[in-house]
Design a protein around this motif. Structure first.
Motif, PDB file in Angstrom:
ATOM      1  N   ASP A   1       0.875  -1.241   0.044  1.00  0.00           N
ATOM      2  CA  ASP A   1       0.071   0.125  -0.108  1.00  0.00           C
ATOM      3  C   ASP A   1       1.067   1.160   0.106  1.00  0.00           C
ATOM      4  O   ASP A   1       0.683   2.160   0.371  1.00  0.00           O
ATOM      5  N   GLY A   2       2.045   1.279  -0.745  1.00  0.00           N
ATOM      6  CA  GLY A   2       2.978   2.384  -1.004  1.00  0.00           C
ATOM      7  C   GLY A   2       3.845   2.665   0.062  1.00  0.00           C
ATOM      8  O   GLY A   2       4.663   3.657   0.105  1.00  0.00           O
ATOM      9  N   THR A   3       3.904   1.792   1.181  1.00  0.00           N
ATOM     10  CA  THR A   3       4.552   1.789   2.335  1.00  0.00           C
ATOM     11  C   THR A   3       5.889   0.841   2.153  1.00  0.00           C
ATOM     12  O   THR A   3       5.435  -0.318   2.002  1.00  0.00           O
ATOM     13  N   ASP A   4       7.124   1.261   2.345  1.00  0.00           N
ATOM     14  CA  ASP A   4       8.066   0.210   2.299  1.00  0.00           C
ATOM     15  C   ASP A   4       7.720  -0.735   3.752  1.00  0.00           C
ATOM     16  O   ASP A   4       7.555  -0.471   4.608  1.00  0.00           O
ATOM     17  N   ILE A   5       7.958  -2.222   3.345  1.00  0.00           N
ATOM     18  CA  ILE A   5       7.545  -3.089   4.518  1.00  0.00           C
ATOM     19  C   ILE A   5       8.592  -3.047   5.567  1.00  0.00           C
ATOM     20  O   ILE A   5       8.289  -3.773   6.457  1.00  0.00           O
ATOM     21  N   ASN A   6       9.700  -2.425   5.184  1.00  0.00           N
ATOM     22  CA  ASN A   6      10.886  -2.401   6.277  1.00  0.00           C
ATOM     23  C   ASN A   6      10.325  -1.425   7.419  1.00  0.00           C
ATOM     24  O   ASN A   6      10.719  -1.642   8.535  1.00  0.00           O
ATOM     25  N   ASN A   7       9.411  -0.817   7.105  1.00  0.00           N
ATOM     26  CA  ASN A   7       8.573   0.143   8.072  1.00  0.00           C
ATOM     27  C   ASN A   7       7.364  -0.314   8.595  1.00  0.00           C
ATOM     28  O   ASN A   7       6.538   0.355   9.309  1.00  0.00           O
ATOM     29  N   ILE A   8       7.041  -1.542   8.239  1.00  0.00           N
ATOM     30  CA  ILE A   8       5.891  -2.077   8.891  1.00  0.00           C
ATOM     31  C   ILE A   8       6.095  -3.188   9.856  1.00  0.00           C
ATOM     32  O   ILE A   8       7.046  -4.130   9.333  1.00  0.00           O
ATOM     33  N   SER A   9       5.686  -3.530  10.874  1.00  0.00           N
ATOM     34  CA  SER A   9       6.038  -4.603  11.819  1.00  0.00           C
ATOM     35  C   SER A   9       5.411  -5.959  11.228  1.00  0.00           C
ATOM     36  O   SER A   9       4.372  -6.006  10.183  1.00  0.00           O
ATOM     37  N   LEU A  10       5.945  -6.938  11.473  1.00  0.00           N
ATOM     38  CA  LEU A  10       5.464  -8.317  11.127  1.00  0.00           C
ATOM     39  C   LEU A  10       4.100  -8.505  11.434  1.00  0.00           C
ATOM     40  O   LEU A  10       3.271  -9.288  10.730  1.00  0.00           O
ATOM     41  N   PHE A  11       3.839  -7.929  12.538  1.00  0.00           N
ATOM     42  CA  PHE A  11       2.564  -8.441  13.334  1.00  0.00           C
ATOM     43  C   PHE A  11       1.396  -7.553  12.557  1.00  0.00           C
ATOM     44  O   PHE A  11       0.365  -8.026  12.100  1.00  0.00           O
ATOM     45  N   GLU A  12       1.649  -6.188  11.984  1.00  0.00           N
ATOM     46  CA  GLU A  12       1.060  -5.415  11.370  1.00  0.00           C
ATOM     47  C   GLU A  12       0.833  -6.073   9.855  1.00  0.00           C
ATOM     48  O   GLU A  12      -0.430  -6.040   9.325  1.00  0.00           O
ATOM     49  N   MET A  13       1.864  -6.588   9.179  1.00  0.00           N
ATOM     50  CA  MET A  13       1.628  -7.188   7.883  1.00  0.00           C
ATOM     51  C   MET A  13       0.913  -8.449   7.771  1.00  0.00           C
ATOM     52  O   MET A  13       0.069  -8.922   7.027  1.00  0.00           O
ATOM     53  N   ALA A  14       0.827  -9.266   8.959  1.00  0.00           N
ATOM     54  CA  ALA A  14       0.208 -10.394   9.233  1.00  0.00           C
ATOM     55  C   ALA A  14      -1.266 -10.200   9.036  1.00  0.00           C
ATOM     56  O   ALA A  14      -2.238 -11.153   9.013  1.00  0.00           O
ATOM     57  N   LYS A  15      -1.669  -8.965   9.484  1.00  0.00           N
ATOM     58  CA  LYS A  15      -3.104  -8.370   9.546  1.00  0.00           C
ATOM     59  C   LYS A  15      -3.633  -8.528   7.863  1.00  0.00           C
ATOM     60  O   LYS A  15      -5.069  -8.482   7.680  1.00  0.00           O
ATOM     61  N   LYS A  16      -2.720  -8.222   6.891  1.00  0.00           N
ATOM     62  CA  LYS A  16      -3.073  -8.161   5.610  1.00  0.00           C
ATOM     63  C   LYS A  16      -2.566  -9.043   4.954  1.00  0.00           C
ATOM     64  O   LYS A  16      -3.159  -9.543   3.895  1.00  0.00           O
ATOM     65  N   MET A  17      -1.307  -9.817   5.350  1.00  0.00           N
ATOM     66  CA  MET A  17      -0.869 -10.836   4.355  1.00  0.00           C
ATOM     67  C   MET A  17      -0.485 -12.008   5.088  1.00  0.00           C
ATOM     68  O   MET A  17      -0.124 -12.136   6.253  1.00  0.00           O
ATOM     69  N   ALA A  18      -0.943 -13.229   4.307  1.00  0.00           N
ATOM     70  CA  ALA A  18      -0.395 -14.691   5.097  1.00  0.00           C
ATOM     71  C   ALA A  18       0.209 -15.124   4.050  1.00  0.00           C
ATOM     72  O   ALA A  18       0.277 -15.387   2.762  1.00  0.00           O
ATOM     73  N   PHE A  19       1.319 -16.224   4.716  1.00  0.00           N
ATOM     74  CA  PHE A  19       2.191 -16.940   3.948  1.00  0.00           C
ATOM     75  C   PHE A  19       2.091 -18.561   4.274  1.00  0.00           C
ATOM     76  O   PHE A  19       2.037 -18.636   5.496  1.00  0.00           O
ATOM     77  N   VAL A  20       1.898 -19.148   3.319  1.00  0.00           N
ATOM     78  CA  VAL A  20       1.828 -20.656   3.446  1.00  0.00           C
ATOM     79  C   VAL A  20       3.033 -21.242   2.952  1.00  0.00           C
ATOM     80  O   VAL A  20       3.284 -21.502   1.690  1.00  0.00           O
ATOM     81  N   PRO A  21       3.948 -21.618   3.643  1.00  0.00           N
ATOM     82  CA  PRO A  21       5.113 -22.353   3.204  1.00  0.00           C
ATOM     83  C   PRO A  21       5.184 -23.826   2.482  1.00  0.00           C
ATOM     84  O   PRO A  21       4.020 -24.288   2.601  1.00  0.00           O
ATOM     85  N   ASN A  22       6.146 -24.183   1.778  1.00  0.00           N
ATOM     86  CA  ASN A  22       6.032 -25.613   1.118  1.00  0.00           C
ATOM     87  C   ASN A  22       6.027 -26.794   2.191  1.00  0.00           C
ATOM     88  O   ASN A  22       5.194 -27.671   1.983  1.00  0.00           O
TER      89      ASN A  22
END
Length: 257
Positions: free
Chosen positions: A65-86
């Motif tokens: 959303d226009g913000t560098d993910i380095n400036n977003i905490s993993l917890f906040e990212m997890a509210k919008k993005m989910a990762f399913v590993p292999n």
């Protein structure tokens, strides 16, 4: 409601001075199923791990959303993005239902609500895990485990769902079911599904968009018809193939030398 989008801007990544990703630029704005393909070692998994902040690129940026993910905490990212590993393993003894419930943590923390339990029940049903709900997660087969971690990712209610070869441990029938589900789910829920794939024909049959990688770069990006050509397959995979039309989708037949 406007859902999240991702911009990858001139991203590069290296392991021990060996370049893996080189000047990758992509945008993910439409709610659809995007598949990332390419031979082993071209950087597919590395790319999705950079998107999800599991790896930090040596050059370039990933913007959520226009913000560098380095400036977003993993917890906040997890509210919008989910990762399913292999693949995934658990050192804890928990039931399948409890494993899926972990997907609610970014939204609810350690306090479980009735809504959380309802969402978990829905995702267990969606992945056809009802008979396994009370089984120990560590006792499952590889294919069953994969369906559980997909259910956990869905329980997170992400706007962006990233999967690393989610069908690799499944038989053909379940591969097709998962791919069909993800394609439909992305449109029904209006979310972006980005997944690493290895099966060219499964990808061609279900993907709305295909990103083909070669030597750490984006080689082709478009629809199945645009990307899955005999020329592209020969250049990227170093094999000869014939591409035919089957029910409006390209189908790849590998040829002997």
């Amino acid at each position: 409601m406007v859902l999240s989008d991702i911009t990858i801007d001139n991203l590069s990544f290296s392991y021990d001075n060996a370049d893996v990703l080189k000047d990758i630029s992509l945008q993910f704005q439409e709610p659809n199923l995007t598949c990332i393909i390419g031979p082993n070692g071209v950087g597919k998994t590395t790319l999705v791990k950079c998107i999800n902040k599991l790896l930090k690129p040596h050059q370039g940026r990933v913007l959520l959303d226009g913000t560098d993910i380095n400036n977003i905490s993993l917890f906040e990212m997890a509210k919008k993005m989910a990762f399913v590993p292999n693949s995934v393993s658990s050192i804890f003894s928990m039931t399948v239902a409890e494993a899926v419930l972990m997907g609610r943590y970014p939204h609810s923390g350690w306090v479980t609500s009735a809504e959380d339990l309802q969402i978990v029940e829905e995702m267990i049903s969606t992945m056809h895990l009802e008979d396994l709900a009370e089984r120990n997660f560590r006792e499952l087969s590889a294919g069953q485990t994969q369906r559980v971690v997909i259910a956990r990712g869905l329980a997170q209610e992400p706007e962006i769902l990233i999967l690393d070869e989610p069908t690799s441990n499944l038989d053909v029938k379940h591969q097709m079911e998962i791919m069909n589900f993800l394609s439909n789910y992305s449109k029904k829920m209006g979310i972006k599904v980005i997944m690493v794939c290895h099966d060219l024909n499964i990808t061609a049959a279900f993907a709305d968009r295909i990103v083909m990688m070669h030597q750490g770069r984006i080689f082709a990006d478009g629809t199945a018809r645009q990307v899955m050509t005999a020329e592209n397959i020969r250049e990227v995979y170093d094999v000869n193939a014939r591409v035919i039309d089957v029910e409006g989708k390209p189908h790849i037949i590998m040829l002997k030398d």
